[in-house]
Design a protein around this motif. Structure first.
Motif, PDB file in Angstrom:
ATOM      1  N   GLY A 188       1.084  -1.058  -0.282  1.00 16.03           N
ATOM      2  CA  GLY A 188       0.162   0.564   0.677  1.00 16.03           C
ATOM      3  C   GLY A 188       0.939   1.432   0.170  1.00 16.03           C
ATOM      4  O   GLY A 188       0.601   2.544   0.553  1.00 16.03           O
ATOM      5  N   TYR A 189       2.329   1.428  -0.265  1.00 15.78           N
ATOM      6  CA  TYR A 189       3.112   2.451  -0.303  1.00 15.78           C
ATOM      7  C   TYR A 189       2.587   3.113  -1.671  1.00 15.78           C
ATOM      8  O   TYR A 189       1.849   2.418  -2.603  1.00 15.78           O
ATOM      9  CB  TYR A 189       4.928   2.132  -0.921  1.00 15.78           C
ATOM     10  N   ALA A 190       2.596   4.542  -1.681  1.00 11.24           N
ATOM     11  CA  ALA A 190       1.732   5.208  -2.168  1.00 11.24           C
ATOM     12  C   ALA A 190       1.904   6.937  -2.517  1.00 11.24           C
ATOM     13  O   ALA A 190       2.497   7.312  -1.158  1.00 11.24           O
ATOM     14  CB  ALA A 190       0.119   5.630  -2.170  1.00 11.24           C
ATOM     15  N   GLY A 191       1.832   7.794  -3.815  1.00  7.12           N
ATOM     16  CA  GLY A 191       2.705   8.835  -3.097  1.00  7.12           C
ATOM     17  C   GLY A 191       1.690   9.627  -2.341  1.00  7.12           C
ATOM     18  O   GLY A 191       0.210   9.897  -2.673  1.00  7.12           O
ATOM     19  N   ASP A 192       1.698  11.133  -2.040  1.00  8.70           N
ATOM     20  CA  ASP A 192       0.641  11.932  -1.023  1.00  8.70           C
ATOM     21  C   ASP A 192       0.817  12.789  -2.155  1.00  8.70           C
ATOM     22  O   ASP A 192       0.864  13.941  -2.712  1.00  8.70           O
ATOM     23  CB  ASP A 192       1.530  11.898  -0.067  1.00  8.70           C
ATOM     24  N   HIS A 193      -0.728  12.618  -3.062  1.00 11.07           N
ATOM     25  CA  HIS A 193      -1.014  13.385  -4.010  1.00 11.07           C
ATOM     26  C   HIS A 193      -1.425  14.378  -3.095  1.00 11.07           C
ATOM     27  O   HIS A 193      -2.573  16.257  -4.325  1.00 11.07           O
ATOM     28  CB  HIS A 193      -2.317  13.015  -5.523  1.00 11.07           C
ATOM     29  N   ASP A 196       8.292   5.855 -11.929  1.00  7.64           N
ATOM     30  CA  ASP A 196       7.816   6.689 -11.413  1.00  7.64           C
ATOM     31  C   ASP A 196       7.660   6.612 -10.095  1.00  7.64           C
ATOM     32  O   ASP A 196       7.159   5.742  -9.909  1.00  7.64           O
ATOM     33  CB  ASP A 196       7.038   7.485 -12.110  1.00  7.64           C
ATOM     34  N   PRO A 197       8.294   6.246  -8.785  1.00 13.96           N
ATOM     35  CA  PRO A 197       8.206   6.406  -7.292  1.00 13.96           C
ATOM     36  C   PRO A 197       6.927   6.861  -6.967  1.00 13.96           C
ATOM     37  O   PRO A 197       5.600   6.303  -6.230  1.00 13.96           O
ATOM     38  CB  PRO A 197       9.318   6.296  -6.661  1.00 13.96           C
ATOM     39  N   PHE A 198       6.171   7.693  -7.781  1.00 16.36           N
ATOM     40  CA  PHE A 198       4.995   8.428  -6.806  1.00 16.36           C
ATOM     41  C   PHE A 198       3.951   7.787  -8.149  1.00 16.36           C
ATOM     42  O   PHE A 198       3.189   8.343  -6.538  1.00 16.36           O
ATOM     43  CB  PHE A 198       5.454   9.739  -7.169  1.00 16.36           C
ATOM     44  N   ASN A 199       4.025   7.849  -8.611  1.00 19.03           N
ATOM     45  CA  ASN A 199       3.499   6.862  -9.317  1.00 19.03           C
ATOM     46  C   ASN A 199       3.200   5.261  -9.955  1.00 19.03           C
ATOM     47  O   ASN A 199       3.226   4.379 -10.422  1.00 19.03           O
ATOM     48  CB  ASN A 199       2.512   7.380 -10.996  1.00 19.03           C
ATOM     49  N   ARG A 200       3.334   4.940  -8.629  1.00 19.92           N
ATOM     50  CA  ARG A 200       3.315   3.106  -8.075  1.00 19.92           C
ATOM     51  C   ARG A 200       4.334   2.645  -9.020  1.00 19.92           C
ATOM     52  O   ARG A 200       4.335   1.549  -9.466  1.00 19.92           O
ATOM     53  CB  ARG A 200       1.561   2.752  -8.527  1.00 19.92           C
ATOM     54  N   GLY A 201       5.452   3.499  -8.957  1.00 22.25           N
ATOM     55  CA  GLY A 201       6.359   2.400  -9.877  1.00 22.25           C
ATOM     56  C   GLY A 201       6.179   2.826 -11.657  1.00 22.25           C
ATOM     57  O   GLY A 201       7.061   1.844 -11.936  1.00 22.25           O
TER      58      GLY A 201
END
Length: 280
Positions: free
Chosen positions: A80-85, A148-153
């Motif tokens: 569940g890691y995710a970018g904090d948009h 892009d790690p901010f968008n699920r790799g």
């Protein structure tokens, strides 16, 4: 179980070369400034657990790109890691302990989680100090896989990379040579300095000058010759009323960079401090 491990000390870091500078431990040291009671061993244990949970699967895969797909699926899908948009500039997104706790972060903090887990699984993932959002890269047979790690790799192709870089390069898309330079691996020192610069910007925008000044000071602990950090610490000292510190830092900044674009503004600050704006 006692997970406690010893973190490095700030005064030792400038002497370490980039290859010897520990990424996770120094990121936790940055977090320790804000969370003095954090247990660094707890987060090291989380990285080890993340890796252990997929080791059998990763070891059974041959191609590095497919290994990375499985790692991303586990980190971003299952864990569940995710970018904090929604709250991108929340300072918690830059503190690695909070990223582990909340499973939310910004591009560079999520990249550090990716890198630490992947490397412990034998996958040589590196960071990329891309303009705008931080990225990661993996060597593959025919070049590099950029994600892009901010968008699920999510993998990024050359056209998208050029478009992402364009606004930061005066509107011009980089050619092949320029893009290749941009995609060079970032050193651990460069990554950690970028974390601190992000925090400095967040705290400065909020008018929290004590924390902003601390971040500039920590950049100087990692990179003592960084002129921007010297100026930023001096201006921070000015905001918090430490006139002698501000005078010393700003004068040194001008001495090192007499033709800097902001040299006139800095000289004016020195005049306000009674330093005369002179540089010997």
């Amino acid at each position: 179980m006692d997970h406690r491990i010893a973190l490095p000390e700030w005064h030792t870091l400038a002497r370490l070369d980039d290859a010897s500078l520990p990424l996770l431990d120094t990121a936790l040291l940055i977090a320790h400034d804000e969370y003095p009671d954090l247990d660094p061993g707890l987060y090291d244990a989380q990285v080890r657990a993340h890796a252990a949970g997929m080791r059998a699967e990763i070891d059974a895969i041959e191609h590095p790109a497919v290994k990375m797909q499985a790692i991303n699926r586990h980190l971003f899908g299952e864990l569940g890691y995710a970018g904090d948009h929604d709250q991108y500039y929340d300072p918690r997104n830059s503190y690695i302990n909070e990223v582990f706790e909340r499973r939310r972060g910004n591009p560079i903090s999520l990249a550090m989680v990716q890198m630490e887990v992947a490397r412990r699984l034998g996958v040589p993932l590196d960071g990329v100090s891309f303009p705008g959002h931080f990225l990661v890269r993996l060597p593959v047979d025919d070049g590099v896989l950029v994600m892009d790690p901010f968008n699920r790799g999510r993998p990024l192709d050359v056209d998208e990379l050029r478009q992402r870089a364009r606004p930061h390069l005066g509107g011009d898309a980089p050619d092949d040579e320029a893009l290749s330079q941009i995609l060079n691996p970032a050193s651990h020192r460069a990554i950690l300095v970028r974390v601190l610069r992000n925090l400095h910007g967040v705290y400065g925008d909020a008018g929290d000058w004590e924390r902003a000044t601390r971040c500039a000071d920590r950049v100087l602990k990692l990179s003592p010759n960084d002129p921007d950090a010297l100026r930023d610490r001096g201006l921070g000292y000015l905001h918090i009323g430490h006139a002698s510190g501000a005078r010393a830092d700003l004068a040194q900044y001008l001495q090192r960079n007499p033709h800097a674009r902001d040299a006139m503004k800095v000289r004016m600050r020195l005049v306000e401090l009674g330093g005369g704006g002179r540089v010997n």
